[in-house]
Design an enzyme around this catalytic site. Structure first.
Site, PDB file in Angstrom:
ATOM      1  N   SER A  23      93.461  87.117  55.636  1.00 44.29           N
ATOM      2  CA  SER A  23      94.909  86.911  55.656  1.00 44.29           C
ATOM      3  C   SER A  23      95.668  88.132  55.160  1.00 44.29           C
ATOM      4  O   SER A  23      96.853  88.304  55.458  1.00 44.29           O
ATOM      5  CB  SER A  23      95.291  85.678  54.838  1.00 44.29           C
ATOM      6  OG  SER A  23      94.845  85.778  53.512  1.00 44.29           O
ATOM      7  N   CYS A  42      90.678  89.893  52.042  1.00 42.34           N
ATOM      8  CA  CYS A  42      90.693  88.619  52.769  1.00 42.34           C
ATOM      9  C   CYS A  42      91.300  88.830  54.157  1.00 42.34           C
ATOM     10  O   CYS A  42      92.152  89.693  54.348  1.00 42.34           O
ATOM     11  CB  CYS A  42      91.507  87.592  51.986  1.00 42.34           C
ATOM     12  SG  CYS A  42      91.565  85.959  52.733  1.00 42.34           S
ATOM     13  N   HIS A  47      94.804  89.255  46.904  1.00 46.83           N
ATOM     14  CA  HIS A  47      94.991  87.947  46.257  1.00 46.83           C
ATOM     15  C   HIS A  47      93.650  87.267  45.965  1.00 46.83           C
ATOM     16  O   HIS A  47      93.626  86.086  45.649  1.00 46.83           O
ATOM     17  CB  HIS A  47      95.843  87.042  47.155  1.00 46.83           C
ATOM     18  CG  HIS A  47      95.223  86.753  48.498  1.00 46.83           C
ATOM     19  ND1 HIS A  47      95.349  87.601  49.571  1.00 46.83           N
ATOM     20  CD2 HIS A  47      94.467  85.727  48.919  1.00 46.83           C
ATOM     21  CE1 HIS A  47      94.696  87.097  50.603  1.00 46.83           C
ATOM     22  NE2 HIS A  47      94.136  85.968  50.239  1.00 46.83           N
TER      23      HIS A  47
END
Length: 360
Positions: free
Chosen positions: A40, A38, A59
């Site tokens: 992030s 991702c 995550h």
């Protein structure tokens, strides 16, 4: 088990053998099938975001339930599941008022409990309480969603964060209306999801803004009606010209305050700008105060305002029904051994979304 370990800002990740505990009463052990990288994740490399380390990275994961704790009745071994970082307690004010994505009392193991994951007996942090870049995930039952067995798990992994964040920002946070005009700044995984969500919501004009033509081409494949290369054209002026005065909705999906200001300035009177991108620690966004008198709105979105146990199965149905365009988002697949090269490609913004595949 093997896992990708993040050590500190500016230090390379490593692939190491670590230990994972047995599930406690309210926990579920999942054999990871796939996990996305991702956007992030990348903020931790440059210090834009901070977390405890060393940590099991990742995550955005999906897999198959291996074992459940004594207090878990919702899941059984063999269930296909998606992990989501919006784990909730179910008891705080936010949870009880329908905003579980904003839960402040996220369930954790107590200080007297052993760590979920460890290395040589020393506890490791689980990135976003998930740690999906590993062969197994040990999760609280409220951070996990059971899904249909016919959903491909590599594509399912993206729904755990990027898709829920962007798609949900359009459908749930901003509530894009049919016939409206939309501009999305940034066409990585989250931006493409916001663009996709706006199309599903019925927007008549959906403008993708980026500085790379290859990413804009991908946005066109998703369904963007117009594209603007912000390195060559003033995106605010271009959006105003395309929409006849400004967009009804704009989304900032990069995490840069100047881009958020552009997204706000590209609104028409009464429009709403939703910031999805993770902003640097301590950063600020300035807007023209008089624009507020024109009822322009600047708002944030946390994980697409999701209700994970309800929304994620719906997003799975949308993919299988042809509305959610996950296949077009995935630009590379690899194994955990490819992690260093895949993270380098992600940092260079050469890929929209990459996925680690594990033996299932």
């Amino acid at each position: 088990m093997r896992a990708v370990i993040f050590h500190d800002v500016g230090k390379p990740i490593t692939i190491e053998e670590i230990e994972i505990d047995e599930p406690l009463a309210d926990e579920v052990l999942v054999k990871t099938a796939a996990s996305g990288i991702c956007g992030s994740d990348l903020h931790y490399f440059d210090g834009t975001s901070a977390m405890p380390y060393p940590a099991v990275f990742g995550h955005e994961g999906a897999g198959v339930v291996e074992a459940v704790g004594s207090g878990v009745s919702e899941f059984s071994p063999g269930d296909h599941v998606i992990a989501c970082l919006s784990v909730y307690c179910g008891e705080c004010v936010d949870c009880l008022t329908g905003r579980s994505n904003l839960c402040e009392l996220k369930p954790e193991r107590g200080p007297a409990d052993p760590p979920r994951v460890s290395r040589d007996g020393v506890g490791l942090h689980q990135h976003a309480r998930v740690g999906s870049h590993a062969e197994y995930m040990l999760l609280h039952k409220n951070g996990l969603v059971k899904i249909r067995d016919d959903m491909p798990l590599d594509r399912a992994s993206l729904i755990g964060c990027g898709v829920t964040t962007g798609f949900g920002a359009a459908l749930r946070t901003a509530k894009v209306e049919p016939g409206s005009t939309v501009a999305v700044f940034g066409t990585g995984g989250v931006g493409l999801s916001a663009l996709n969500g706006s199309i599903v919501a019925g927007a008549r004009i959906v403008i993708a803004v980026d500085v790379r033509d290859d990413k804009l081409a991908n946005a066109t494949n998703i369904g963007a009606t117009h594209v603007v290369n912000g390195a060559e054209t003033d995106p605010v002026e271009a959006i105003r010209e395309i929409t006849g005065g400004g967009a009804d909705y704009t989304f900032e999906a990069i995490g840069k305050p100047p881009v958020a200001r552009q997204a706000f300035d590209a609104l028409r009177a009464g429009g709403t700008c939703t910031v999805i991108g993770v902003m640097p620690i301590g950063s600020e966004i300035s807007i023209a105060g008089r624009d507020l008198l024109r009822e322009k709105k600047l708002q944030g979105s946390s994980m697409g305002s999701n209700r994970l146990k309800v929304d994620i199965p719906r997003y799975v149905d949308m993919y299988l029904g042809g509305k959610l365009r996950l296949d077009d988002m995935i630009t590379n697949r690899g194994t955990i051994d490819d992690a260093p090269a895949m993270f380098d490609a992600a940092i260079a913004a050469d890929e929209a979304r990459q996925i680690f595949l594990f033996d299932s």
